[in-house]
Scaffold this active site. Structure first.
Site, mmCIF file in Angstrom:
data_model
loop_
_atom_site.group_PDB
_atom_site.id
_atom_site.type_symbol
_atom_site.label_atom_id
_atom_site.label_comp_id
_atom_site.label_asym_id
_atom_site.label_seq_id
_atom_site.Cartn_x
_atom_site.Cartn_y
_atom_site.Cartn_z
ATOM 1 N N GLU B 60 0.442 -62.226 -58.585
ATOM 2 C CA GLU B 60 -0.358 -61.348 -58.629
ATOM 3 C C GLU B 60 -1.865 -61.028 -57.063
ATOM 4 O O GLU B 60 -1.419 -60.548 -56.585
ATOM 5 C CB GLU B 60 -1.353 -60.552 -59.806
ATOM 6 C CG GLU B 60 0.155 -59.418 -60.847
ATOM 7 C CD GLU B 60 0.715 -60.480 -61.703
ATOM 8 O OE1 GLU B 60 0.817 -62.313 -61.708
ATOM 9 O OE2 GLU B 60 1.598 -60.294 -62.817
ATOM 10 N N HIS B 129 -2.611 -58.173 -73.470
ATOM 11 C CA HIS B 129 -1.812 -56.877 -73.209
ATOM 12 C C HIS B 129 -3.032 -55.731 -73.526
ATOM 13 O O HIS B 129 -2.144 -54.532 -73.845
ATOM 14 C CB HIS B 129 -0.274 -56.984 -73.415
ATOM 15 C CG HIS B 129 0.929 -57.771 -72.486
ATOM 16 N ND1 HIS B 129 0.400 -58.928 -73.156
ATOM 17 C CD2 HIS B 129 2.013 -57.800 -72.054
ATOM 18 C CE1 HIS B 129 1.415 -59.606 -71.666
ATOM 19 N NE2 HIS B 129 2.621 -58.624 -70.800
HETATM 20 C C1 LIG Z 1 0.380 -62.312 -64.774
HETATM 21 C C2 LIG Z 1 2.015 -61.410 -65.116
HETATM 22 N N1 LIG Z 1 2.287 -60.457 -64.066
HETATM 23 C C3 LIG Z 1 3.486 -59.160 -65.195
HETATM 24 C C4 LIG Z 1 3.791 -59.692 -66.185
HETATM 25 C C5 LIG Z 1 4.756 -58.566 -66.738
HETATM 26 N N2 LIG Z 1 6.225 -59.344 -66.953
HETATM 27 C C6 LIG Z 1 6.057 -59.683 -68.404
HETATM 28 S S1 LIG Z 1 7.655 -61.058 -68.503
HETATM 29 C C7 LIG Z 1 7.885 -60.550 -66.786
HETATM 30 C C8 LIG Z 1 9.289 -61.268 -65.872
HETATM 31 C C9 LIG Z 1 9.071 -62.820 -65.579
HETATM 32 O O1 LIG Z 1 10.286 -63.423 -66.160
HETATM 33 P P1 LIG Z 1 10.502 -65.027 -66.236
HETATM 34 O O2 LIG Z 1 9.374 -65.791 -65.904
HETATM 35 O O3 LIG Z 1 11.939 -65.076 -66.141
HETATM 36 O O4 LIG Z 1 10.432 -65.443 -67.934
HETATM 37 P P2 LIG Z 1 12.060 -64.281 -68.557
HETATM 38 O O5 LIG Z 1 11.562 -62.853 -69.319
HETATM 39 O O6 LIG Z 1 13.223 -64.848 -68.124
HETATM 40 O O7 LIG Z 1 12.516 -65.802 -70.370
HETATM 41 C C10 LIG Z 1 6.951 -60.086 -65.677
HETATM 42 C C11 LIG Z 1 7.130 -59.529 -64.937
HETATM 43 C C12 LIG Z 1 3.289 -60.445 -67.219
HETATM 44 N N3 LIG Z 1 3.285 -60.771 -68.307
HETATM 45 N N4 LIG Z 1 2.089 -61.610 -66.420
#
Ligand SMILES: Cc1ncc(C[n+]2csc(CCOP(=O)(O)OP(=O)(O)O)c2C)c(N)n1
Lengths: 361, 326
Positions: B60, B129
């Site tokens: 971000e 959230h």
């Molecule tokens: C700072 C932030 N940006 C966006 C999100 C929305 N979001 C939640 S999970 C996710 C994907 C994360 O992927 P990863 O770190 O690979 O973890 P996984 O879901 O594969 O366990 C996103 C974009 C968030 N929770 N926090």
């Protein structure tokens, strides 16, 4: 810097560990005893993985029945990572994770009852119904959360390691994250300081190939995430996350280095999530064939075959474990269902430690 | 006019402005291949290609700053935050940079950028959230803050935001995306930033409510109609600049004010409006101003606590009766 000469530590580590991914436990070149696991421990690992799997299947069902609300991110497929990591540490070590935290909390020993009740938003939940799926906590188990902001837990885990070193303790902090979190600035800030100050932290990237709908190759200029450690001169390894023994070996080695030398490590564990990112994600960005190919390497099935082959269990033993686990999950669901909602007054509890904080209306 | 969902109105505004001005592009997490986490940008990648609908890593602070840099040298980015909660990771870029550069440079570098995405609580998602951030960002001079409550407003306000030469933050309530309404199809349909609207004229009491809270105010007004209470609802539509004149003139007519606002109470939007109104219309007030906000705690997960924590219909009705001494 990624193509520079590796430091001595990296070179040592790389040779022993950036090993090719072992396809399965059966036919591995070593046995569980070679890596210091007893027969009993292997059986316990199997049970623990199965517990996580069945727990989440039950959670998905309850979500479908609208007994659970909010986001629900399932860990199914990744159970070997949480399980092996738990066996590689001690109860007094610390663990911190992102929001895909059910399996990791269960592995730490948080009860299925407390975990399920949290999903049901009940006062008996591990966060007293205040946190929900993404925000499990259990001080008793040195489980420092479930964190909902991608990457937010990485500097916090590093801070836990700082405290360990500050107090001169022989403990470590495992800091779990997804592949997506590696793109956050705090990842790099944390690794830099951890190496600069030689903190006893083991960063575990659970690379399940996607951050939400984005494949690793679309989010990372260098998709070999373990290599990020080279920039900081930090030991690192890439590990097969579908193979519980491989994860155990890798984490154990990093943990020992953290404990004895206060040396941080970065582990990239290659795993896969079978389900969508959350319950609302159909996961259409990947093909059925892709998911099926990974399911064929299922860590639980894999260990099951190994146990049978190595004579650690009979079919009947495995059946008995299955029955036991199912009963435990049924009990957890019944417990969650029959537990009370938090009292309304508790809304104002635990915002501050003061019992008489003057809230504004 | 066409009937469309709130998310479609936003998409249409972006499509029209991107077709009108090739300097405009959309960037954010999952906006392209995935069609947007809330499907707001559905089909836009196909239409505009990957240089104008850009998927980013989960970075971000990085992509907010990239947008600011691009804007400094003449592009007009739309940066989507998957939700405003995650914008806090980029807050330094928004506040220390986007909000300040024009001023610090003595007027040399305007930053024509839009930051947009879902805002506010959307059910039981827990404290990380569920935040409503309009008051947080409206705190900082240099930023404009827009909070539409209907699909038509969303379209008209977003188009103005994109054409504005300042950093404009458009906060869309996550729970409103599938709400339907009539939307003008005129590609030059613009709603000026800083002009509120009397969304329901009434005699007895002024209720100021923006975004999702506007719909709560509407429900309260409908309920109170049964008791013969005639509520006037003012939707300020933008929080900064704030159409305080419209609010004050309404209060001068009804002599009573209730503000409903999903922000945290301390230093929230309601607090600022209450201050401005007492300053300008103290002598017209027949009762103390009452505000309804989320409670003075982080957002809880449990269903009963969450429902209690949110601004509630029963509270809104009670507050309106209270200022009427009924
Ligand atoms: C700072 C932030 N940006 C966006 C999100 C929305 N979001 C939640 S999970 C996710 C994907 C994360 O992927 P990863 O770190 O690979 O973890 P996984 O879901 O594969 O366990 C996103 C974009 C968030 N929770 N926090």
């Amino acid at each position: 810097m990624t193509d520079g000469t590796p430091t001595r530590t990296q070179a040592q580590f790389a040779s022993s560990h950036t090993a090719e991914l072992t396809p399965s436990l059966v036919g591995a070149t070593y046995s569980h005893r070679d890596i210091g696991l007893s027969d009993e421990q292997v059986r316990a690992m199997y049970r623990l993985m199965l517990l996580q799997r069945r727990f989440e299947e039950a959670a998905a069902k309850a979500y479908g029945e609208r007994k659970i609300s909010g986001f629900l991110h399932l860990y199914i497929g990744q159970e070997a990572v949480s399980t092996a990591a738990e066996f590689a540490i001690r109860p007094d070590d610390y663990v911190i994770s992102a929001y895909r935290d059910h399996g990791i909390a269960l592995a730490r020993g948080v009860s299925a009852r407390a975990c399920m009740a949290e999903l049901f938003g009940k006062v008996t939940g591990c966060s007293r119904g205040k946190g929900g799926s993404m925000h499990y906590f259990s001080k008793e188990h040195n489980f420092l959360g479930g964190h909902g902001i991608v990457g937010g837990q990485i500097p916090i885990g590093t801070g836990v390691a700082w405290a360990i070193k500050y107090r001169g303790e022989e403990r470590v902090c495992l800091t779990f994250m997804g592949d997506g979190a590696v793109a956050q600035g705090v990842f790099h800030e944390s690794l830099n300081m951890a190496m600069l100050w030689r903190l006893p932290v083991v960063y575990i990237i659970e690379n399940n190939e996607y951050g939400m709908g984005t494949a690793v190759s679309r989010a990372h200029a260098t998709p070999d995430l373990a290599r990020r450690a080279l920039a900081y001169g930090m030991p690192s390894a890439q590990i097969d996350g579908m193979n519980v023994f491989e994860v155990y070996r890798g984490v154990k080695e990093a943990v020992e280095r953290a404990r004895r030398e206060h040396m941080p490590s970065l582990l990239e564990v290659k795993t896969y999530r079978y389900r969508g990112h959350s319950m609302s994600d159909p996961g259409t960005y990947r093909t059925k064939e892709e998911v099926e190919a990974h399911r064929k390497r299922d860590p639980i099935v894999n260990l099951r075959h190994y146990m049978l082959e190595a004579g650690l269990a009979t079919e009947a033993d495995l059946e008995a474990i299955e029955r036991e686990v199912r009963a435990e999950i049924e009990d957890a669901v019944a417990f969650a269902e029959s537990s009370p909602l938090p009292p309304i007054e508790s809304l104002y509890e635990d915002v501050y430690t003061d019992p008489d904080y003057p809230f504004l209306a | 006019m066409a009937i469309m969902e709130f998310r479609e109105a936003i998409r249409l505004a972006m499509i029209e402005e991107m077709e009108r001005d090739e300097r405009v592009f959309l960037m954010g997490e999952e906006v392209g291949l995935y069609d947007g986490a809330y499907k707001v940008s559905k089909g836009m990648l196909e239409r505009f290609g990957p240089m104008r609908v850009v998927d980013t890593p989960i970075s971000e602070a990085g992509f907010a700053g990239i947008g600011i840099g691009a804007a400094m040298v003449g592009l007009r980015p739309i940066i989507e935050f998957m939700t405003w909660n995650f914008s806090l990771v980029a807050m330094d870029q928004l506040v220390n940079h986007a909000a300040s550069i024009l001023y610090m440079s003595g007027g040399q570098f305007p930053i024509p950028i839009v930051f947009r995405g879902p805002n506010g609580a959307a059910g039981q998602l827990g404290a990380t959230h569920s935040r409503s951030l309009e008051a947080t960002y409206a705190h900082w001079p240099g930023l404009k803050v827009v909070t539409p409550s209907t699909p038509a407003d969303a379209k008209g306000l977003l188009k103005s935001a994109i054409r504005d030469d300042n950093p404009v933050l458009v906060l869309e309530s996550e729970l409103m995306y599938s709400m339907k309404g009539e939307v003008p199809e005129d590609p030059d349909f613009l709603i000026p930033l800083g002009v509120g609207e009397i969304k329901r004229p009434g005699r007895d009491v002024t209720v100021v409510a923006h975004s999702k809270s506007y719909h709560l105010a509407r429900m309260a007004a409908q309920e109170l109609e049964k008791d013969g209470i005639d509520v006037e609802i003012i939707d300020p539509r933008t929080i900064r600049p704030l159409d305080i004149d419209l609010i004050v003139s309404s209060v001068k007519k009804t002599n009573r004010l209730v503000i409903i606002d999903e922000c945290a109470p301390f230093g929230g939007v309601a607090s600022e409006i209450a201050y401005q109104v007492q300053l300008r219309a103290f002598d017209y007030l027949d009762a103390p101003i009452v505000r309804i906000t989320t409670k003075d705690t982080p957002a809880p997960y449990a269903k009963n606590l969450y429902e209690y924590w949110m601004p509630r219909l029963d509270e809104a009705i009670e507050a309106i009766k209270k200022v009427l001494y009924r």
